[in-house]
Design a protein around this motif. Structure first.
Motif: not given
Length: 630
Positions: A131-144
Motif C-alpha cells: 500500500s501507498l499511504l498518505l499521512l498527516d504528520t500532525t496526527g490530526e487526520r487519519p491515514p488514507r
C-alpha cells in the motif's frame, strides 16, 4: 598494531546523513554509532549546531525529519521484528504519536515528507499486500490509502507541495522486480487515474525524488533502457521526459538529488565499482565532472525505506555536499563549490591509527562474467596471508569503498581481506543484478569460487586459511559455500543467515516472501526441489569446516527456526557448529556488540588455525518468545 584494532570501531562516528525536506531550515538528520547503539542527531548546517535526539526512534537508517524539523518519523516495531507502525516522535522529547493506529502492523518499504505542509507518504507491506499511504504528520487526520496491490510496490515519494505521490510498482510485471513508477494525486477530488512511466517489461524505472520546488511536479527517476542505470526527468502532467543516455560512459550512472532550484541533478558514475561524481543540467543536457578525492559517495539500498543507505546531496546554499568515505577513512562531509571546483571539509572525523586502503580488481567468473573484488594485505605485508573473505547481504546490495572497521581489524591482525560483488549486486547493470534470478546460489557460488582462486593464484591468500563471513544473504552464501565448495574455506562466520529457504517461508514477513518468489521465479509449493537445492541445510553432509552463527530472536527476514534446524542437521551430520542468539531482529547496531563479535570471530579463527573445534556442546535452541516459537 594488533592490540589497537578496537580503535577502528571507536573511530566510526557518523554513518549516514540525510537532509531534511523542509524549506525553512537547513537541517541534516545524522546517524552516529554509539557504544550502546545508533544515535540520531539533528545538525543545523547554517548555525553548525548539533542536537542529539533521545528516546526510542526505531531503526535510524529509515528515519526522516518532518518538514518543520520538530519531529522524527519512523517505524517502531517489536524488538526489531520490522512489523509495526509509523510514529511521529518530537525532537524535544514530547509524547510520540502513532500516525496509523487503526491499521494492522506492517513492514516499511518507503517514507518521504513534503517540503511544505504536514503531509508524508509511506509504503507499507502486510499480509494483504502493498500500500501507498498518505499521512498527516500532525496526527490530526487519519491515514488514507492512495494505492494498493498484491504485487510488489514500494519506495514512496511525495511532491514538494504534497499534491502528488509516487510509488514503484510491478502491476505491469507481477512476480518480477522490474519496476515502473506510478504517480497518483493526493487530493480526494484530484485525478482518479494513476499515471505510470514504464519502459517495458524488461527495463525497470524507479523513482528518486520529486522536484524540490513547490508547484513543480517533475519527478527524477532512474531508467535502464541501456541495460545500466541512467537519470531521467519525467514531467508526468505534461507527458514528457528528458533522458541522459550517456553512451560514452561504461557502467551505471545513478541519480542522487536535485539542487534546490531544480536546475541541476547530482549523479554518480560507477565504473567497475569506482565512483565518479557528475552534475547534469537537464534543460541543456550539459554534463560536467565534479572534483573529488577517490572513494565512495553513496551506497545503494534495495528493500528498505530509502533508495540509498546514505548519499551525497545538495545543501541549501546551492553547493554540493559530498558524503565521502573509503575502506580506510570514516564518513566525512565535503563541500564542493560548483563555481570554483574547490572541495573543502565541513566535518572530518579523526582516525587513529591509520587504516589500510583496499584496491578494486575485476576478474572473470566461470562463464566469463566480469566480477568486481576489493582486496588488500596488511600494511607492508608481502606473500600469501590468512584471509577473511566478506560477502555482502541483500542480495541486491553492493560493497562500495566504504569505511569498514571489521576489515581494518582483520588487516591490523595480520590477515588479508577481500570483499566480492557477486552476481546480484547493484551498480553493475541489470543483467548482473538479476544474474542469480531463477537459479539462486548457483551463479553466486561461481563468483565466490573464482575470487578465492584468483586470490590464491595472485599470492594474496594462503590456501587452507581462508574464512568466509557475511550477514543475511551474505550469511546464506557463507553457509552454502561450506557445503557446495568445502575445499575453499577453513570456516564460516555467519550473521542472521538464511539456511533453509523452505523452512523460513512460514515465519518471514510478507515483504520477504514476495522477494523470495521473485528471486526463485517460482513458488515453494510448486517446485520445492529448487528451494531444497538452494538451501545450505541440504548440503550439511559435505561440510568439513567449522561454522559459527549469530542470529536474532525476532528476525522476520531470516527467522530463528530455520537457523536452528540447520544447526541441528549439521550437528547430526558430525559438523562443528555453534549458534549464539541475541535479542532483536535482523540488525545489530551497538558498537559494544560489534567489538565483542569481532573479538569472538578472531578467537574462533585462531582456534581453527590451531586445529581446535569451535563447538563446546550441543547447539542452543532459540530462546522462548522467538519468532515462530511459543
Amino acid at each position: 598494531m594488533a592490540h589497537d584494532w578496537h580503535r577502528f570501531f571507536e573511530a566510526r562516528q557518523c554513518v549516514s546523513s540525510r537532509r531534511g525536506r523542509g524549506t525553512d531550515r537547513d537541517l541534516e538528520l545524522m546517524t552516529h554509532d554509539g557504544p550502546d547503539g545508533s544515535v540520531l542527531t539533528v545538525w543545523d548546517a547554517e548555525k553548525d549546531v548539533s542536537r542529539p535526539i533521545a528516546g526510542d526512534y526505531g531503526d535510524p537508517r529509515n528515519a526522516v525529519l518532518s518538514a518543520d524539523g520538530t519531529a522524527i518519523l519512523n517505524l517502531l516495531d517489536d524488538n526489531g521484528s520490522e512489523m509495526g507502525h509509523v510514529w511521529s516522535l518530537p525532537v524535544d522529547g514530547g509524547p510520540p504519536d502513532n500516525l496509523t493506529p487503526g491499521l494492522p502492523p506492517y513492514t516499511l518499504r518507503g517514507i518521504d515528507v513534503a517540503r511544505t505542509g504536514d503531509l508524508a507518504v509511506v509504503s507499507a507491506v502486510d499480509g494483504d499486500g502493498f500500500s501507498l499511504l498518505l499521512l498527516d504528520t500532525t496526527g490530526e487526520r487519519p491515514p488514507r490509502r492512495l494505492f494498493s496491490s498484491t504485487a510488489e510496490a514500494w519506495n514512496a515519494l511525495v511532491s514538494a507541495d504534497g499534491k502528488w505521490a509516487a510509488v514503484d510498482t510491478t502491476d505491469h510485471n507481477p512476480g518480477l522486480r522490474r519496476f515502473a513508477v506510478t504517480v497518483v494525486s493526493t487530493s480526494a477530488d484530484g485525478p482518479e487515474t494513476p499515471l505510470t512511466l514504464s519502459d517495458g517489461p524488461a527495463e525497470p524505472v524507479r523513482g528518486i525524488r520529486f522536484s524540490p520546488v513547490p508547484g513543480d511536479d517533475r519527478l527524477l527517476v532512474s531508467t535502464e533502457r541501456t541495460g545500466h542505470l541512467r537519470p531521467c526527468v519525467w514531467h508526468h502532467t505534461a507527458r514528457s521526459r528528458i533522458d541522459l543516455d550517456a553512451p560514452h560512459l561504461t557502467g551505471d550512472v545513478a541519480p542522487l538529488d536535485w539542487s534546490d532550484d531544480a536546475a541541476y541533478v547530482l549523479l554518480v558514475h560507477v565504473d567497475a565499482g569506482v565512483h565518479h561524481v557528475l552534475e547534469w543540467h537537464p534543460e541543456t543536457g550539459a554534463l560536467r565532472d565534479v572534483p573529488h578525492p577517490p572513494g565512495a559517495f553513496f551506497e545503494a539500498d534495495i528493500a528498505d525505506a530509502h533508495t540509498n543507505y546514505w548519499a551525497s546531496h545538495y545543501g541549501a546554499d546551492g553547493q554540493i555536499r559530498l558524503l565521502h568515505q573509503r575502506f580506510d577513512q570514516p564518513l566525512s562531509l565535503l563541500r564542493a563549490d560548483r563555481e570554483t571546483g574547490e572541495v573543502t571539509p565541513r566535518w572530518t572525523p579523526p582516525l587513529r591509527p591509520r587504516g589500510v586502503p583496499l584496491t578494486s580488481h575485476t576478474l572473470r567468473s566461470a562463464d566469463g562474467t566480469p566480477v568486481q573484488l576489493w582486496a588488500g594485505r596488511p600494511a607492508g605485508a608481502e606473500g600469501p596471508r590468512p584471509l577473511l573473505f566478506s560477502v555482502h547481504g541483500g542480495p541486491q546490495l553492493v560493497t562500495v569503498d566504504r569505511y569498514t572497521p571489521e576489515a581494518q581489524a582483520w588487516l591490523a591482525n595480520g590477515f588479508a581481506y577481500a570483499a566480492v560483488n557477486y552476481r546480484g549486486s547493484q551498480t553493475f547493470g541489470r543483467d548482473f543484478r538479476e544474474g542469480f534470478w531463477g537459479r539462486v546460489g548457483e551463479r553466486e557460488m561461481e563468483d565466490v569460487a573464482a575470487c578465492v582462486e584468483w586470490l590464491v593464484r595472485e599470492g594474496v591468500a594462503a590456501p587452507g586459511a581462508i574464512f568466509i563471513s557475511g550477514a543475511s544473504y551474505g550469511g546464506y552464501l557463507s553457509l552454502l559455500s561450506l557445503g557446495r565448495r568445502p575445499d575453499l574455506f577453513a570456516g564460516a562466520l555467519a550473521f542472521v543467515p538464511m539456511a533453509d529457504w523452505t523452512g523460513a517461508y512460514a515465519d518471514m514477513n510478507p515483504a520477504l516472501r514476495t522477494a523470495m518468489r521473485t528471486f526463485f521465479q517460482r513458488d515453494p509449493d510448486d517446485e520445492p526441489e529448487a528451494f531444497r537445492q538452494a538451501s545450505p541445510i541440504s548440503w550439511v553432509e559435505q561440510v568439513r569446516a567449522p561454522v559459527w552463527i549469530k542470529t536474532g530472536s525476532h528476525d522476520t527476514r531470516t527467522p530463528p527456526r530455520q537457523v536452528h534446524g540447520y544447526a541441528e542437521a549439521l550437528e547430526a551430520a558430525g559438523g562443528d557448529v555453534t549458534v549464539e542468539w541475541f535479542s532483536g531482529g535482523h540488525e545489530t547496531s551497538s558498537r559494544t556488540a560489534e567489538l565483542a563479535d569481532q573479538q569472538r570471530m578472531m578467537d574462533l579463527v585462531a582456534m581453527a588455525l590451531r586445529g581446535e573445534r569451535w563447538a563446546r556442546g550441543p547447539v542452543t535452541p532459540p530462546p522462548p518468545g522467538s519468532v515462530g516459537h511459543p
